[in-house]
Design a protein around this motif. Structure first.
Motif: not given
Length: 281
Positions: A154-179
């Motif tokens: 599940f985490d892998a699926l949603l992480t792939r989707q959320l990473t597509m939601a930002v222009a800069d993938p660095a915005c969707m990592t670490g504490d932000v992604l965990r939240a």
């Protein structure tokens, strides 16, 4: 903005919400797969502008209740928004809404134009723009199976989707992604995601209002990430052409979650819109 800790019973269900500040009220409606966390870098600045700011988690999302027997579609969330405003004693509000929140805001403003002073929609689902092929396949063929997937999958699926939601993938990592993943860090949370969110990804809720935009009598501003992979820019242009008097603002270097890519620009746009003498409802 901290995590929502206040609770309010609205139409028999509990919503997590935050209501701070004084002055003209503005309500923030988040999208999917998300919760009100997405507004954390925006809301404090809008409060500091002298406005009363209400943020809440949609029913079945974030820290709000996840009832097994309750409709959490866009249509049902629109009805619940009306109950929320009634519970808070608000006759008229400004609405700032993102993604499916934008569809909720549009449906509410069409049904109750007298209750919406101004409407800002950001990268909203509209017309036939959703669900994506990935989610449509899950809905059609794999919904029960997907709801039973492991936490790792599940985490892998949603992480792939959320990473597509930002222009800069660095915005969707670490504490932000965990939240963003945190509400689904349990079997109940994963099942709720598919039952309360994915199951209701249905374009009929936006297609059925596509010929009613002439009922929008309030000022409308459409703010869109130029690099949105989920809701391409041509939908924003179509909306701006169909909604009378709507203003379109395109944010360069921003994706679908433009409040992650460029929160300062989002704050500026909201402040400008809510203070613009020409945007008086």
């Amino acid at each position: 903005m901290t995590v929502l800790t206040d609770g309010l019973v609205v139409d028999g269900v509990r919503l997590a919400y935050r209501d701070r500040g004084r002055g003209e009220p503005v309500i923030f409606i988040h999208g999917t797969p998300s919760h009100s966390y997405e507004w954390r870098d925006v809301v404090p600045h809008i409060e500091a502008s002298g406005l009363r700011v209400i943020a809440y988690d949609l029913l079945g999302y974030g820290r709000s209740e996840r009832p097994a027997d309750r409709d959490t579609s866009v249509a049902a969330q629109t009805d619940l928004l009306e109950h929320l405003l009634d519970t808070l004693g608000l006759e008229q509000v400004n609405i700032v809404a993102h993604d499916i929140g934008g569809a909720i805001g549009l449906r509410f403003a069409i049904a109750h134009p007298e209750r919406v002073r101004r409407l800002m929609i950001m990268d909203a689902v509209s017309y036939d723009s959703w669900p994506s092929p990935t989610w449509q396949k899950i809905i059609d063929e794999q919904l029960d199976e997907a709801a039973a997937m492991s936490q790792e999958d599940f985490d892998a699926l949603l992480t792939r989707q959320l990473t597509m939601a930002v222009a800069d993938p660095a915005c969707m990592t670490g504490d932000v992604l965990r939240a963003y993943l945190e509400p689904h860090r349990s079997p109940l949370g994963r099942a709720s995601f598919f039952e309360h969110q994915v199951r209701h990804y249905d374009s009929r809720y936006t297609q059925e209002i596509s010929d009613r935009f002439d009922r929008l009598t309030m000022p409308v501003r459409i703010v869109w990430g130029e690099e949105d992979q989920w809701q391409p820019l041509h939908y924003a242009k179509r909306l701006s052409g169909d909604i009378p008097g709507a203003q379109l603002v395109v944010v360069p270097g921003a994706g679908h979650f433009l409040m992650e890519d460029d929160p300062d620009r989002v704050v500026r746009e909201i402040r400008d819109f809510l203070s613009d003498p020409a945007a008086q409802g």
